[in-house]
Design a protein around this motif. Structure first.
Motif, PDB file in Angstrom:
ATOM      1  N   MET A  61      12.990  27.335  24.260  1.00 35.71           N
ATOM      2  CA  MET A  61      12.497  27.245  22.899  1.00 35.71           C
ATOM      3  C   MET A  61      12.406  25.771  22.489  1.00 35.71           C
ATOM      4  N   ARG A  62      11.271  25.390  21.953  1.00 32.66           N
ATOM      5  CA  ARG A  62      11.048  24.013  21.540  1.00 32.66           C
ATOM      6  C   ARG A  62      11.542  23.815  20.107  1.00 32.66           C
ATOM      7  N   ILE A  63      12.304  22.764  19.916  1.00 33.60           N
ATOM      8  CA  ILE A  63      12.826  22.464  18.583  1.00 33.60           C
ATOM      9  C   ILE A  63      11.797  21.662  17.807  1.00 33.60           C
ATOM     10  N   MET A  64      11.512  22.121  16.583  1.00 33.36           N
ATOM     11  CA  MET A  64      10.580  21.406  15.721  1.00 33.36           C
ATOM     12  C   MET A  64      11.358  20.474  14.815  1.00 33.36           C
ATOM     13  N   LYS A  65      10.858  19.271  14.701  1.00 30.83           N
ATOM     14  CA  LYS A  65      11.498  18.303  13.828  1.00 30.83           C
ATOM     15  C   LYS A  65      10.704  18.222  12.527  1.00 30.83           C
ATOM     16  N   VAL A  66      11.405  18.169  11.424  1.00 30.62           N
ATOM     17  CA  VAL A  66      10.777  18.033  10.113  1.00 30.62           C
ATOM     18  C   VAL A  66      10.921  16.588   9.659  1.00 30.62           C
ATOM     19  N   LEU A  67       9.798  16.008   9.273  1.00 28.22           N
ATOM     20  CA  LEU A  67       9.789  14.626   8.784  1.00 28.22           C
ATOM     21  C   LEU A  67       9.739  14.624   7.270  1.00 28.22           C
ATOM     22  N   ARG A  68      10.505  13.751   6.684  1.00 25.71           N
ATOM     23  CA  ARG A  68      10.454  13.579   5.230  1.00 25.71           C
ATOM     24  C   ARG A  68       9.417  12.512   4.914  1.00 25.71           C
ATOM     25  N   LEU A  69       9.074  12.370   3.647  1.00 24.67           N
ATOM     26  CA  LEU A  69       7.986  11.497   3.218  1.00 24.67           C
ATOM     27  C   LEU A  69       8.105  10.056   3.716  1.00 24.67           C
ATOM     28  N   PRO A  70       9.257   9.397   3.657  1.00 22.37           N
ATOM     29  CA  PRO A  70       9.312   8.014   4.155  1.00 22.37           C
ATOM     30  C   PRO A  70       8.915   7.882   5.623  1.00 22.37           C
ATOM     31  N   GLU A  71       9.284   8.866   6.456  1.00 24.13           N
ATOM     32  CA  GLU A  71       8.899   8.828   7.868  1.00 24.13           C
ATOM     33  C   GLU A  71       7.397   9.054   8.027  1.00 24.13           C
ATOM     34  N   VAL A  72       6.840   9.961   7.236  1.00 21.59           N
ATOM     35  CA  VAL A  72       5.402  10.238   7.288  1.00 21.59           C
ATOM     36  C   VAL A  72       4.622   8.999   6.861  1.00 21.59           C
ATOM     37  N   ILE A  73       5.098   8.316   5.853  1.00 18.12           N
ATOM     38  CA  ILE A  73       4.456   7.079   5.399  1.00 18.12           C
ATOM     39  C   ILE A  73       4.471   6.039   6.517  1.00 18.12           C
ATOM     40  N   THR A  74       5.586   5.904   7.201  1.00 18.26           N
ATOM     41  CA  THR A  74       5.706   4.945   8.298  1.00 18.26           C
ATOM     42  C   THR A  74       4.752   5.286   9.437  1.00 18.26           C
ATOM     43  N   ILE A  75       4.689   6.543   9.815  1.00 14.29           N
ATOM     44  CA  ILE A  75       3.832   6.958  10.926  1.00 14.29           C
ATOM     45  C   ILE A  75       2.359   6.845  10.567  1.00 14.29           C
ATOM     46  N   SER A  76       1.992   7.309   9.382  1.00 18.67           N
ATOM     47  CA  SER A  76       0.576   7.376   9.008  1.00 18.67           C
ATOM     48  C   SER A  76       0.016   6.045   8.525  1.00 18.67           C
ATOM     49  N   GLY A  77       0.859   5.221   7.934  1.00 21.34           N
ATOM     50  CA  GLY A  77       0.364   3.984   7.348  1.00 21.34           C
ATOM     51  C   GLY A  77      -0.187   4.174   5.942  1.00 21.34           C
ATOM     52  N   TYR A  78      -0.184   5.409   5.457  1.00 18.64           N
ATOM     53  CA  TYR A  78      -0.645   5.692   4.102  1.00 18.64           C
ATOM     54  C   TYR A  78       0.488   5.497   3.105  1.00 18.64           C
ATOM     55  N   GLN A  79       0.117   5.286   1.868  1.00 22.48           N
ATOM     56  CA  GLN A  79       1.090   5.245   0.785  1.00 22.48           C
ATOM     57  C   GLN A  79       1.383   6.677   0.335  1.00 22.48           C
ATOM     58  N   ARG A  80       2.422   6.846  -0.456  1.00 18.76           N
ATOM     59  CA  ARG A  80       2.860   8.166  -0.925  1.00 18.76           C
ATOM     60  C   ARG A  80       1.714   8.941  -1.567  1.00 18.76           C
ATOM     61  N   SER A  81       1.009   8.307  -2.489  1.00 17.54           N
ATOM     62  CA  SER A  81      -0.060   9.006  -3.212  1.00 17.54           C
ATOM     63  C   SER A  81      -1.189   9.431  -2.273  1.00 17.54           C
ATOM     64  N   SER A  82      -1.496   8.609  -1.284  1.00 16.56           N
ATOM     65  CA  SER A  82      -2.557   8.957  -0.331  1.00 16.56           C
ATOM     66  C   SER A  82      -2.152  10.115   0.560  1.00 16.56           C
ATOM     67  N   VAL A  83      -0.911  10.128   1.018  1.00 16.28           N
ATOM     68  CA  VAL A  83      -0.425  11.231   1.850  1.00 16.28           C
ATOM     69  C   VAL A  83      -0.562  12.542   1.081  1.00 16.28           C
ATOM     70  N   LEU A  84      -0.097  12.569  -0.138  1.00 18.58           N
ATOM     71  CA  LEU A  84      -0.135  13.800  -0.928  1.00 18.58           C
ATOM     72  C   LEU A  84      -1.562  14.209  -1.279  1.00 18.58           C
ATOM     73  N   ALA A  85      -2.402  13.246  -1.651  1.00 19.62           N
ATOM     74  CA  ALA A  85      -3.790  13.549  -2.002  1.00 19.62           C
ATOM     75  C   ALA A  85      -4.555  14.064  -0.779  1.00 19.62           C
ATOM     76  N   LYS A  86      -4.403  13.420   0.367  1.00 16.53           N
ATOM     77  CA  LYS A  86      -5.108  13.847   1.576  1.00 16.53           C
ATOM     78  C   LYS A  86      -4.599  15.196   2.074  1.00 16.53           C
ATOM     79  N   ALA A  87      -3.326  15.480   1.877  1.00 21.44           N
ATOM     80  CA  ALA A  87      -2.794  16.796   2.239  1.00 21.44           C
ATOM     81  C   ALA A  87      -3.423  17.873   1.358  1.00 21.44           C
ATOM     82  N   ARG A  88      -3.624  17.559   0.077  1.00 22.76           N
ATOM     83  CA  ARG A  88      -4.251  18.515  -0.846  1.00 22.76           C
ATOM     84  C   ARG A  88      -5.688  18.826  -0.448  1.00 22.76           C
ATOM     85  N   THR A  89      -6.431  17.804   0.036  1.00 25.08           N
ATOM     86  CA  THR A  89      -7.844  17.994   0.382  1.00 25.08           C
ATOM     87  C   THR A  89      -8.039  18.470   1.816  1.00 25.08           C
TER      88      THR A  89
END
Length: 103
Positions: free
Chosen positions: A1-29
């Protein structure tokens, strides 16, 4: 069984290079992976979905580079548009002749 890791917003920001508002807006669209609800006041992203999104972006970049390099699209040969290049050339000629560039 493969373990899934959950990333919180600061990690997502680091990986994606987007700011908080962009991550949330792009997730919505739908332009970015949607978060999952972890609790009443917290969300997270599945790491594999973020990494898959990043791989897709890299593949799109590589496909675009192949199109440019295949000759279908001509890369710019000069660092300036033609009109600006002419202005720079005139300024270089004036400097070489010992004259100052007109204002």
């Amino acid at each position: 069984m493969r373990i899934m890791k959950v990333l919180r917003l600061p990690e997502v920001i680091t990986i994606s290079g987007y700011q908080r508002s962009s991550v949330l807006a792009k997730a919505r669209t739908g332009e970015f992976p949607a978060p999952i609800r972890l609790g009443p006041n917290s969300i997270g992203w599945i790491e594999s979905e973020i990494l898959d999104w990043l791989r897709e972006r890299m593949a799109a970049r590589d496909a675009s580079a192949k199109t440019v390099n295949s000759g279908m699209i001509e890369p710019a040969s000069a660092p300036f548009p033609k009109k600006r290049r002419q202005e720079v050339d005139r300024a270089d000629e004036a400097a070489a002749a010992g004259r100052q560039r007109p204002a």
